[in-house]
Design a protein around this motif. Sequence first.
Motif, PDB file in Angstrom:
ATOM      1  N   GLU A 126       0.127  13.739   0.160  1.00  9.35           N
ATOM      2  CA  GLU A 126      -0.380  12.761  -1.022  1.00  9.35           C
ATOM      3  C   GLU A 126       0.591  12.667  -2.168  1.00  9.35           C
ATOM      4  O   GLU A 126       1.424  13.612  -2.495  1.00  9.35           O
ATOM      5  CB  GLU A 126      -1.528  13.073  -1.577  1.00  9.35           C
ATOM      6  CG  GLU A 126      -2.284  12.049  -2.268  1.00  9.35           C
ATOM      7  CD  GLU A 126      -3.006  10.616  -1.506  1.00  9.35           C
ATOM      8  OE1 GLU A 126      -3.367   9.974  -2.022  1.00  9.35           O
ATOM      9  OE2 GLU A 126      -2.476  10.677  -0.281  1.00  9.35           O
ATOM     10  N   PHE A 159       0.691  -1.327  -0.053  1.00 11.87           N
ATOM     11  CA  PHE A 159      -0.100  -0.195   0.012  1.00 11.87           C
ATOM     12  C   PHE A 159       0.887   1.182   0.089  1.00 11.87           C
ATOM     13  O   PHE A 159       2.017   1.305   0.545  1.00 11.87           O
ATOM     14  CB  PHE A 159      -1.014  -0.033   1.337  1.00 11.87           C
ATOM     15  CG  PHE A 159      -1.996  -0.833   1.227  1.00 11.87           C
ATOM     16  CD1 PHE A 159      -3.315  -0.451   0.867  1.00 11.87           C
ATOM     17  CD2 PHE A 159      -1.914  -2.180   1.483  1.00 11.87           C
ATOM     18  CE1 PHE A 159      -4.415  -1.246   1.005  1.00 11.87           C
ATOM     19  CE2 PHE A 159      -2.848  -3.146   1.357  1.00 11.87           C
ATOM     20  CZ  PHE A 159      -4.071  -2.700   1.256  1.00 11.87           C
ATOM     21  N   HIS A 164       0.409   9.182  -7.203  1.00  7.25           N
ATOM     22  CA  HIS A 164       0.457   7.491  -7.688  1.00  7.25           C
ATOM     23  C   HIS A 164      -0.744   6.937  -8.425  1.00  7.25           C
ATOM     24  O   HIS A 164      -0.951   6.617  -9.268  1.00  7.25           O
ATOM     25  CB  HIS A 164       0.836   6.576  -6.450  1.00  7.25           C
ATOM     26  CG  HIS A 164      -0.196   6.940  -5.597  1.00  7.25           C
ATOM     27  ND1 HIS A 164      -0.023   7.884  -4.613  1.00  7.25           N
ATOM     28  CD2 HIS A 164      -1.242   6.092  -5.085  1.00  7.25           C
ATOM     29  CE1 HIS A 164      -1.237   7.620  -3.667  1.00  7.25           C
ATOM     30  NE2 HIS A 164      -1.865   6.429  -4.097  1.00  7.25           N
ATOM     31  N   GLU A 165      -2.073   8.038  -8.111  1.00 10.34           N
ATOM     32  CA  GLU A 165      -3.258   7.576  -8.615  1.00 10.34           C
ATOM     33  C   GLU A 165      -3.292   7.920 -10.050  1.00 10.34           C
ATOM     34  O   GLU A 165      -3.672   7.057 -10.719  1.00 10.34           O
ATOM     35  CB  GLU A 165      -4.286   8.412  -8.082  1.00 10.34           C
ATOM     36  CG  GLU A 165      -4.813   8.151  -6.761  1.00 10.34           C
ATOM     37  CD  GLU A 165      -3.808   8.897  -5.743  1.00 10.34           C
ATOM     38  OE1 GLU A 165      -4.158   8.762  -4.426  1.00 10.34           O
ATOM     39  OE2 GLU A 165      -3.004   9.487  -6.175  1.00 10.34           O
ATOM     40  N   ASN A 195       0.242   4.928   1.226  1.00  8.78           N
ATOM     41  CA  ASN A 195      -0.861   5.427   2.059  1.00  8.78           C
ATOM     42  C   ASN A 195      -2.080   4.714   2.162  1.00  8.78           C
ATOM     43  O   ASN A 195      -1.955   3.286   2.472  1.00  8.78           O
ATOM     44  CB  ASN A 195      -1.076   6.874   1.526  1.00  8.78           C
ATOM     45  CG  ASN A 195       0.201   7.717   1.777  1.00  8.78           C
ATOM     46  OD1 ASN A 195       0.894   7.945   2.569  1.00  8.78           O
ATOM     47  ND2 ASN A 195       0.544   8.553   0.603  1.00  8.78           N
ATOM     48  N   SER A 196      -3.156   4.979   1.731  1.00 14.73           N
ATOM     49  CA  SER A 196      -4.573   4.452   1.574  1.00 14.73           C
ATOM     50  C   SER A 196      -4.656   3.268   0.589  1.00 14.73           C
ATOM     51  O   SER A 196      -5.674   2.650   0.325  1.00 14.73           O
ATOM     52  CB  SER A 196      -5.572   5.329   2.029  1.00 14.73           C
ATOM     53  OG  SER A 196      -5.748   6.023   0.993  1.00 14.73           O
ATOM     54  N   ARG A 197      -3.727   3.741  -0.434  1.00 15.40           N
ATOM     55  CA  ARG A 197      -3.965   2.997  -1.907  1.00 15.40           C
ATOM     56  C   ARG A 197      -3.440   1.604  -1.888  1.00 15.40           C
ATOM     57  O   ARG A 197      -2.141   1.866  -1.713  1.00 15.40           O
ATOM     58  CB  ARG A 197      -3.446   3.931  -2.879  1.00 15.40           C
ATOM     59  CG  ARG A 197      -3.814   3.487  -4.495  1.00 15.40           C
ATOM     60  CD  ARG A 197      -5.481   3.403  -4.647  1.00 15.40           C
ATOM     61  NE  ARG A 197      -5.425   2.942  -6.087  1.00 15.40           N
ATOM     62  CZ  ARG A 197      -5.924   3.624  -7.096  1.00 15.40           C
ATOM     63  NH1 ARG A 197      -5.578   5.020  -6.825  1.00 15.40           N
ATOM     64  NH2 ARG A 197      -6.073   3.228  -8.249  1.00 15.40           N
ATOM     65  N   GLU A 198      -4.048   0.752  -2.302  1.00 17.03           N
ATOM     66  CA  GLU A 198      -3.179  -0.717  -2.714  1.00 17.03           C
ATOM     67  C   GLU A 198      -2.929  -0.613  -3.921  1.00 17.03           C
ATOM     68  O   GLU A 198      -3.403  -0.211  -5.213  1.00 17.03           O
ATOM     69  CB  GLU A 198      -4.335  -1.762  -2.610  1.00 17.03           C
ATOM     70  CG  GLU A 198      -3.922  -3.082  -2.769  1.00 17.03           C
ATOM     71  CD  GLU A 198      -5.017  -4.461  -2.867  1.00 17.03           C
ATOM     72  OE1 GLU A 198      -4.650  -5.153  -3.489  1.00 17.03           O
ATOM     73  OE2 GLU A 198      -6.089  -4.180  -2.201  1.00 17.03           O
ATOM     74  N   ILE A 199      -1.611  -1.010  -4.103  1.00 15.21           N
ATOM     75  CA  ILE A 199      -0.679  -0.593  -5.125  1.00 15.21           C
ATOM     76  C   ILE A 199      -0.623  -2.206  -6.050  1.00 15.21           C
ATOM     77  O   ILE A 199      -0.902  -2.088  -7.069  1.00 15.21           O
ATOM     78  CB  ILE A 199       0.636  -0.202  -5.143  1.00 15.21           C
ATOM     79  CG1 ILE A 199       0.472   1.223  -4.335  1.00 15.21           C
ATOM     80  CG2 ILE A 199       1.583   0.052  -6.345  1.00 15.21           C
ATOM     81  CD1 ILE A 199      -0.170   2.286  -4.977  1.00 15.21           C
TER      82      ILE A 199
END
Length: 296
Positions: free
Chosen positions: A105, A50, A108-109, A52-56
């Motif tokens: 942040e 992850f 990455h998104e 931060n809160s995003r699963e990669i």
Amino acid sequence: MQLSEKDNATPYLIAPDPAAPRLTRAIEGVDHTGARQSISVVEERPLTIFLNSREIVTAMTIGDYPEYLAVGFLRNQGMLSDTDEVTGVDYDDDLETVVVRTAVETSHEEKLNKKTRTSGCAVGTVFGDMMEGLEGLTLPKAQLRSSWLYALSAKVNQTPSLYLEAGAIHGTVLCQGDRPLVYMEDVGRHNAVDKIAGWMHATGTGAADKILYTTGRLTSEMVIKTALMGIPVLASRSGFTAWGVEIAREVGLTLIGRMRGKRFICLSGEERVIWDADPDAVPDEGRKHRRKSAEG
């Protein structure tokens, strides 16, 4: 991190531990004569990373050094830059997850919206972002002595490792001069490289005078990752892909492959090489290593 000549005699900073209980398992089978036999087999386990809160991504890995793997993977994918402040790296063994936290942040998104991915070995990569990172890249004008290559090959090949013990695994070694520093292994060669990138980030180790040695193929992704890490030399026991060679020549990476016994071949960056060793004085490899390297 700079090392003196005296330091060259010291052991690895990190070396494989083939006796570690979680890395292999004894499995029984039947050999070519029909006799029952027990052999060591490398373990695989999932690790979800992850940012931060995003699963990669979920990578298949042997499970050692998960924090280095996570940070190195994100850096080599361009999801963590030198300006991103890492505030924490939390590993949960029960959930098999690593969460890398940054002060603000990241972008990455946007990167994850790109569609071009490759299968790699056990984990995919955002290939377009890696290629973009090569634009304007200049690698250091380091020197490479052929005597270092022979010395590194002998030292690495004689180091106790999962590669020699069980096969079915790749090794990558960060070196300086004729001294191997950090030896990482994993089921995917990209994982092993990412672990080294994570270690370099955590320790603040510079890349300008380093060599990356790998047991895996010299593919485009291996070349790109090495260049993005700022390491000027990549060497391997294995062979090349044509695109890997093309990219190495474009970015000025010294690329050396088929390093076995007295022989090796340089297909890019030969201007860095100082030919100071007599190949006839180099001893032949032992039988055990030839057998295992053929299996792995």
